[in-house]
Design a protein around this motif. Structure first.
Motif, PDB file in Angstrom:
ATOM      1  N   LYS A 100      45.484  45.208  18.673  1.00  0.00           N
ATOM      2  CA  LYS A 100      45.573  44.128  19.656  1.00  0.00           C
ATOM      3  C   LYS A 100      44.938  44.492  20.997  1.00  0.00           C
ATOM      4  CE  LYS A 100      49.148  41.570  17.500  1.00  0.00           C
ATOM      5  NZ  LYS A 100      48.556  41.688  16.185  1.00  0.00           N
ATOM      6  N   ALA A 101      44.641  45.794  21.173  1.00  0.00           N
ATOM      7  CA  ALA A 101      44.056  46.255  22.434  1.00  0.00           C
ATOM      8  C   ALA A 101      43.081  47.387  22.162  1.00  0.00           C
ATOM      9  CB  ALA A 101      45.138  46.728  23.391  1.00  0.00           C
ATOM     10  N   SER A 102      42.155  47.530  23.093  1.00  0.00           N
ATOM     11  CA  SER A 102      41.196  48.625  23.076  1.00  0.00           C
ATOM     12  C   SER A 102      41.396  49.428  24.359  1.00  0.00           C
ATOM     13  CB  SER A 102      39.775  48.056  23.018  1.00  0.00           C
ATOM     14  OG  SER A 102      38.826  49.071  23.203  1.00  0.00           O
ATOM     15  N   VAL A 103      41.525  50.737  24.213  1.00  0.00           N
ATOM     16  CA  VAL A 103      41.726  51.634  25.349  1.00  0.00           C
ATOM     17  C   VAL A 103      40.575  52.635  25.342  1.00  0.00           C
ATOM     18  CG1 VAL A 103      43.261  53.405  26.316  1.00  0.00           C
ATOM     19  CG2 VAL A 103      44.227  51.403  25.183  1.00  0.00           C
ATOM     20  N   LEU A 104      40.107  53.011  26.523  1.00  0.00           N
ATOM     21  CA  LEU A 104      39.094  54.065  26.581  1.00  0.00           C
ATOM     22  C   LEU A 104      39.197  54.809  27.892  1.00  0.00           C
ATOM     23  CD1 LEU A 104      36.712  52.787  28.586  1.00  0.00           C
ATOM     24  CD2 LEU A 104      36.073  51.605  26.495  1.00  0.00           C
ATOM     25  N   ASP A 105      38.737  56.047  27.858  1.00  0.00           N
ATOM     26  CA  ASP A 105      38.638  56.855  29.067  1.00  0.00           C
ATOM     27  C   ASP A 105      37.171  56.842  29.456  1.00  0.00           C
ATOM     28  OD1 ASP A 105      41.330  57.359  28.922  1.00  0.00           O
ATOM     29  OD2 ASP A 105      41.106  59.314  27.975  1.00  0.00           O
ATOM     30  N   ALA A 106      36.835  56.032  30.458  1.00  0.00           N
ATOM     31  CA  ALA A 106      35.445  55.840  30.867  1.00  0.00           C
ATOM     32  C   ALA A 106      35.047  56.867  31.905  1.00  0.00           C
ATOM     33  CB  ALA A 106      35.271  54.442  31.463  1.00  0.00           C
ATOM     34  N   GLN A 107      33.851  57.421  31.749  1.00  0.00           N
ATOM     35  CA  GLN A 107      33.314  58.223  32.833  1.00  0.00           C
ATOM     36  C   GLN A 107      33.169  57.278  34.026  1.00  0.00           C
ATOM     37  OE1 GLN A 107      29.733  60.278  31.690  1.00  0.00           O
ATOM     38  NE2 GLN A 107      30.727  61.292  29.973  1.00  0.00           N
ATOM     39  N   CYS A 108      33.507  57.766  35.205  1.00  0.00           N
ATOM     40  CA  CYS A 108      33.459  56.908  36.390  1.00  0.00           C
ATOM     41  C   CYS A 108      32.082  56.264  36.578  1.00  0.00           C
ATOM     42  CB  CYS A 108      33.890  57.679  37.630  1.00  0.00           C
ATOM     43  SG  CYS A 108      35.667  58.041  37.620  1.00  0.00           S
ATOM     44  N   SER A 109      31.041  56.971  36.176  1.00  0.00           N
ATOM     45  CA  SER A 109      29.683  56.419  36.295  1.00  0.00           C
ATOM     46  C   SER A 109      29.472  55.214  35.377  1.00  0.00           C
ATOM     47  CB  SER A 109      28.647  57.497  35.978  1.00  0.00           C
ATOM     48  OG  SER A 109      28.826  57.965  34.647  1.00  0.00           O
ATOM     49  N   ALA A 110      30.336  55.041  34.361  1.00  0.00           N
ATOM     50  CA  ALA A 110      30.203  53.928  33.411  1.00  0.00           C
ATOM     51  C   ALA A 110      31.271  52.850  33.617  1.00  0.00           C
ATOM     52  CB  ALA A 110      30.277  54.456  31.981  1.00  0.00           C
ATOM     53  N   GLU A 111      32.084  53.008  34.645  1.00  0.00           N
ATOM     54  CA  GLU A 111      33.195  52.063  34.875  1.00  0.00           C
ATOM     55  C   GLU A 111      32.691  50.624  35.019  1.00  0.00           C
ATOM     56  OE1 GLU A 111      36.578  51.113  38.234  1.00  0.00           O
ATOM     57  OE2 GLU A 111      35.856  53.180  38.087  1.00  0.00           O
ATOM     58  N   VAL A 112      31.604  50.408  35.749  1.00  0.00           N
ATOM     59  CA  VAL A 112      31.058  49.058  35.953  1.00  0.00           C
ATOM     60  C   VAL A 112      30.620  48.453  34.617  1.00  0.00           C
ATOM     61  CG1 VAL A 112      29.173  47.742  37.017  1.00  0.00           C
ATOM     62  CG2 VAL A 112      30.430  49.430  38.358  1.00  0.00           C
TER      63      VAL A 112
ATOM     64  N   VAL B  57      38.270  57.321  34.247  1.00  0.00           N
ATOM     65  CA  VAL B  57      39.404  56.421  34.470  1.00  0.00           C
ATOM     66  C   VAL B  57      39.792  55.830  33.118  1.00  0.00           C
ATOM     67  CG1 VAL B  57      38.990  55.780  36.879  1.00  0.00           C
ATOM     68  CG2 VAL B  57      37.831  54.504  35.068  1.00  0.00           C
ATOM     69  N   ARG B  58      41.095  55.612  32.931  1.00  0.00           N
ATOM     70  CA  ARG B  58      41.567  54.958  31.705  1.00  0.00           C
ATOM     71  C   ARG B  58      41.417  53.463  31.892  1.00  0.00           C
ATOM     72  NH1 ARG B  58      45.849  57.050  28.334  1.00  0.00           N
ATOM     73  NH2 ARG B  58      44.161  58.502  27.945  1.00  0.00           N
ATOM     74  N   MET B  59      40.858  52.803  30.879  1.00  0.00           N
ATOM     75  CA  MET B  59      40.636  51.358  30.925  1.00  0.00           C
ATOM     76  C   MET B  59      41.190  50.712  29.664  1.00  0.00           C
ATOM     77  SD  MET B  59      36.781  51.252  32.582  1.00  0.00           S
ATOM     78  CE  MET B  59      36.956  49.644  33.389  1.00  0.00           C
ATOM     79  N   ARG B  60      41.530  49.433  29.761  1.00  0.00           N
ATOM     80  CA  ARG B  60      42.129  48.724  28.631  1.00  0.00           C
ATOM     81  C   ARG B  60      41.623  47.290  28.594  1.00  0.00           C
ATOM     82  NH1 ARG B  60      47.156  49.242  25.631  1.00  0.00           N
ATOM     83  NH2 ARG B  60      47.477  51.174  26.763  1.00  0.00           N
ATOM     84  N   LYS B  61      41.551  46.761  27.378  1.00  0.00           N
ATOM     85  CA  LYS B  61      41.129  45.376  27.156  1.00  0.00           C
ATOM     86  C   LYS B  61      41.943  44.817  25.999  1.00  0.00           C
ATOM     87  CE  LYS B  61      37.031  42.825  25.590  1.00  0.00           C
ATOM     88  NZ  LYS B  61      35.598  42.976  25.270  1.00  0.00           N
ATOM     89  N   SER B  62      42.395  43.586  26.118  1.00  0.00           N
ATOM     90  CA  SER B  62      43.054  42.928  24.989  1.00  0.00           C
ATOM     91  C   SER B  62      42.000  42.471  24.001  1.00  0.00           C
ATOM     92  CB  SER B  62      43.854  41.711  25.474  1.00  0.00           C
ATOM     93  OG  SER B  62      44.934  42.134  26.256  1.00  0.00           O
ATOM     94  N   LEU B  63      42.323  42.607  22.719  1.00  0.00           N
ATOM     95  CA  LEU B  63      41.372  42.178  21.681  1.00  0.00           C
ATOM     96  C   LEU B  63      41.790  40.824  21.108  1.00  0.00           C
ATOM     97  CD1 LEU B  63      40.803  45.536  19.777  1.00  0.00           C
ATOM     98  CD2 LEU B  63      39.326  44.471  21.471  1.00  0.00           C
TER      99      LEU B  63
END
Length: 147
Positions: free
Chosen positions: A106-118, A141-147
């Motif tokens: 139901k969700a996607s989580v990732l640890d993005a390199q700060c240079s790829a945050e945008v 940074v840890r990021m999340r998105k609902s799927l």
């Protein structure tokens, strides 16, 4: 360009994915190879591996695994330098998200390199970590998105 994103099913495809990741993370970014390869890289079935192929060659790679009961953790997303800014990463991540959703996540989580945050923000990911953190000496940074 005739790019195709596919789930890795053979050892050869897994080796192609490893080659892309080595080029981007180890050679380009200086991540120690012993941190780059782990137990999820021993076979195509160890987790969900994907590659983007153009003219028979892998130009991008990524993988995901179960992170929480209903969340997939997107990892090791890498696009070879000559193919950046051409929609390759977006194609890869969207295919990975589709597969995760089809498998019930139901969700996607990732640890993005700060240079790829945008980049990830444009694809609907929101930062959920309080502060940036170091992973392999690179700020994330840890990021999340609902799927």
């Amino acid at each position: 360009m005739m790019m195709k994103c596919k789930r890795v099913t053979t050892h050869d495809e897994l080796m192609q994915a490893a080659k892309v990741r080595e080029e981007v993370f180890v050679k380009e970014q200086g991540v120690p190879s012993e941190l780059e390869i782990d137990e999820y890289d021993i076979s195509p079935d160890a987790c969900y591996h994907f590659i983007v192929v153009e003219e028979g060659q892998a130009i991008a790679a990524g993988r995901f695994k179960r992170f929480e009961e209903e969340a997939a953790k997107m990892q090791r997303i890498a696009v070879l330098k000559p193919y950046r800014g051409m929609g390759v990463g977006k194609l890869l991540l969207q295919k990975m998200e589709e597969e995760a959703k089809a498998d019930g996540f139901k969700a996607s989580v990732l640890d993005a390199q700060c240079s790829a945050e945008v980049f990830y923000s444009k694809l609907g990911y929101l930062v959920e970590s309080e502060e940036p953190f170091l992973d392999a000496d690179i700020w994330h940074v840890r990021m999340r998105k609902s799927l």
